[in-house]
Motif scaffolding. Structure first.
Motif, PDB file in Angstrom:
ATOM      1  N   UNK A 153       0.810  -1.223   0.000  1.00 17.52           N
ATOM      2  CA  UNK A 153       0.000   0.000   0.000  1.00 17.52           C
ATOM      3  C   UNK A 153       0.839   1.268   0.000  1.00 17.52           C
ATOM      4  N   UNK A 154       1.946   1.271   0.733  1.00 14.57           N
ATOM      5  CA  UNK A 154       2.671   2.517   0.945  1.00 14.57           C
ATOM      6  C   UNK A 154       3.434   2.966  -0.301  1.00 14.57           C
ATOM      7  N   UNK A 155       3.727   2.040  -1.205  1.00 10.95           N
ATOM      8  CA  UNK A 155       4.294   2.453  -2.490  1.00 10.95           C
ATOM      9  C   UNK A 155       3.275   3.278  -3.273  1.00 10.95           C
ATOM     10  N   UNK A 156       2.024   2.874  -3.224  1.00 10.33           N
ATOM     11  CA  UNK A 156       0.974   3.631  -3.907  1.00 10.33           C
ATOM     12  C   UNK A 156       0.804   5.009  -3.265  1.00 10.33           C
ATOM     13  N   UNK A 157       0.984   5.069  -1.947  1.00  5.89           N
ATOM     14  CA  UNK A 157       0.887   6.357  -1.253  1.00  5.89           C
ATOM     15  C   UNK A 157       1.982   7.313  -1.725  1.00  5.89           C
ATOM     16  N   UNK A 181      -5.683   3.257  -0.264  1.00 10.39           N
ATOM     17  CA  UNK A 181      -6.786   3.122   0.695  1.00 10.39           C
ATOM     18  C   UNK A 181      -7.456   1.757   0.592  1.00 10.39           C
ATOM     19  N   UNK A 182      -7.526   1.206  -0.620  1.00  9.83           N
ATOM     20  CA  UNK A 182      -8.151  -0.118  -0.771  1.00  9.83           C
ATOM     21  C   UNK A 182      -7.286  -1.208  -0.151  1.00  9.83           C
ATOM     22  N   UNK A 183      -5.967  -0.989  -0.134  1.00  7.89           N
ATOM     23  CA  UNK A 183      -5.039  -1.974   0.430  1.00  7.89           C
ATOM     24  C   UNK A 183      -4.819  -1.764   1.926  1.00  7.89           C
ATOM     25  N   UNK A 184      -4.899  -0.515   2.373  1.00  2.00           N
ATOM     26  CA  UNK A 184      -4.656  -0.194   3.787  1.00  2.00           C
ATOM     27  C   UNK A 184      -5.701   0.823   4.251  1.00  2.00           C
ATOM     28  N   UNK A 185      -6.952   0.391   4.410  1.00  2.00           N
ATOM     29  CA  UNK A 185      -8.033   1.335   4.728  1.00  2.00           C
ATOM     30  C   UNK A 185      -7.887   2.028   6.075  1.00  2.00           C
ATOM     31  N   UNK A 186      -7.035   1.504   6.964  1.00  2.13           N
ATOM     32  CA  UNK A 186      -6.850   2.135   8.275  1.00  2.13           C
ATOM     33  C   UNK A 186      -5.673   3.104   8.289  1.00  2.13           C
ATOM     34  N   UNK A 187      -5.068   3.356   7.140  1.00  2.00           N
ATOM     35  CA  UNK A 187      -3.935   4.282   7.045  1.00  2.00           C
ATOM     36  C   UNK A 187      -4.473   5.696   6.860  1.00  2.00           C
ATOM     37  N   UNK A 221      -3.416   8.271   3.659  1.00  2.00           N
ATOM     38  CA  UNK A 221      -3.952   8.174   2.292  1.00  2.00           C
ATOM     39  C   UNK A 221      -5.290   8.890   2.207  1.00  2.00           C
ATOM     40  N   UNK A 222      -6.107   8.809   3.263  1.00  2.00           N
ATOM     41  CA  UNK A 222      -7.394   9.510   3.265  1.00  2.00           C
ATOM     42  C   UNK A 222      -7.188  11.022   3.296  1.00  2.00           C
ATOM     43  N   UNK A 223      -6.166  11.468   4.015  1.00  2.00           N
ATOM     44  CA  UNK A 223      -5.843  12.897   4.019  1.00  2.00           C
ATOM     45  C   UNK A 223      -5.477  13.370   2.613  1.00  2.00           C
ATOM     46  N   UNK A 224      -4.615  12.603   1.934  1.00  2.00           N
ATOM     47  CA  UNK A 224      -4.217  12.976   0.580  1.00  2.00           C
ATOM     48  C   UNK A 224      -5.413  12.935  -0.376  1.00  2.00           C
ATOM     49  N   UNK A 225      -6.279  11.936  -0.218  1.00  2.00           N
ATOM     50  CA  UNK A 225      -7.492  11.856  -1.044  1.00  2.00           C
ATOM     51  C   UNK A 225      -8.344  13.100  -0.842  1.00  2.00           C
ATOM     52  N   UNK A 226      -8.542  13.489   0.406  1.00  2.00           N
ATOM     53  CA  UNK A 226      -9.345  14.678   0.695  1.00  2.00           C
ATOM     54  C   UNK A 226      -8.752  15.943   0.102  1.00  2.00           C
ATOM     55  N   UNK A 227      -7.432  16.077   0.191  1.00  2.00           N
ATOM     56  CA  UNK A 227      -6.776  17.264  -0.366  1.00  2.00           C
ATOM     57  C   UNK A 227      -6.915  17.307  -1.883  1.00  2.00           C
ATOM     58  N   UNK A 228      -6.730  16.159  -2.526  1.00  2.00           N
ATOM     59  CA  UNK A 228      -6.844  16.106  -3.983  1.00  2.00           C
ATOM     60  C   UNK A 228      -8.276  16.367  -4.439  1.00  2.00           C
TER      61      UNK A 228
END
Length: 234
Positions: free
Chosen positions: A95-99, A122-128, A131-138
């Motif tokens: 997951x973190x490579x995708x991040x 987020x699909x690989x690590x939904x509790x991280x 990634x949700x912060x970056x999704x929200x910013x984008x």
């Protein structure tokens, strides 16, 4: 870095010079440099050791991920993109490579691709939470207000559960407040365009007369009701 960490780092460096590509030495050294945020040294070690690592192995994928992360932190986006792309090619389920991939793409202005990368994370690590912060910013940058608010709320909930005393919940609260302010401004602007189409667009600090503010509030409520109405035929 403490004197003990410096000694440990030097020991590991000497070990890798004697045994280039050694799995345990490489993981220990890069883990230490990553933890201490020594990005220049981490990049140098990764680039030196990559030719000695088994091609297509998970160790190579880990090295490419860490090298990409270090290059991102150093502002070397081209090298970061090359390394993290290699990491994903080898180990697509990390997951973190995708991040990191998403962060690099965002810095390069490739927002849609960056959003897809963070959503994969987020699909690989939904509790991280990051990634949700970056999704929200984008999503905020591409004007998806409701989705941005939802993603940042999720980031905040996760951060508060995992690290309540840390800095990330405070950062996420500020980001969420910025989205709320932006959403309120967009609602004011939409109502103002209906009432006064010939006027310049309302600015964040613009205030109207009492009568106009009342009219604006009524129009905002009317637009809100319109959004609640189901489409015709439903």
């Amino acid at each position: 870095m403490s004197s003990r960490s410096v000694l440990q780092k030097q020991t590991l460096l000497e070990g890798l010079r004697a045994l280039p590509g050694d799995d345990s030495l490489f993981r220990a050294l890069t883990g230490l440099l990553d933890q201490e945020a020594h990005w220049s040294e981490l990049r140098r070690v990764v680039l030196e050791q990559l030719p000695h690592l088994p091609r297509g192995s998970r160790l190579e994928a880990q090295a490419a991920y860490l090298g990409g992360k270090a290059c991102l932190e150093l502002g070397d986006l081209r090298q970061a993109l090359s390394l993290v792309t290699r990491a994903i090619q080898i180990q697509a389920d990390f997951a973190y490579s995708h991040h990191i991939h998403g962060r690099v793409l965002a810095r390069m202005g490739r927002r849609v691709e960056a959003l897809l990368a963070q959503q994969r994370c987020a699909s690989l690590a939904p509790a991280f939470p990051w990634c949700w912060f970056e999704i929200g910013q984008l999503q905020l940058e591409i004007n998806q207000m409701a989705a941005s608010r939802e993603a940042l709320q999720r980031a905040l909930q996760l951060a508060e559960a995992q690290d309540p005393g840390g800095p990330s919940p405070q950062l996420f609260r500020r980001a969420l407040a910025a989205v709320e302010d932006r959403a309120q401004l967009e609602e004011r602007r939409a109502a103002a365009r209906v009432l006064w189409p010939a006027r310049p667009e309302l600015g964040p600090q613009d205030r109207l007369s009492t009568i106009e503010e009342l009219a604006l509030s009524v129009e905002q409520f009317s637009l809100f009701l319109d959004r609640l109405e189901p489409p015709a035929g439903d």
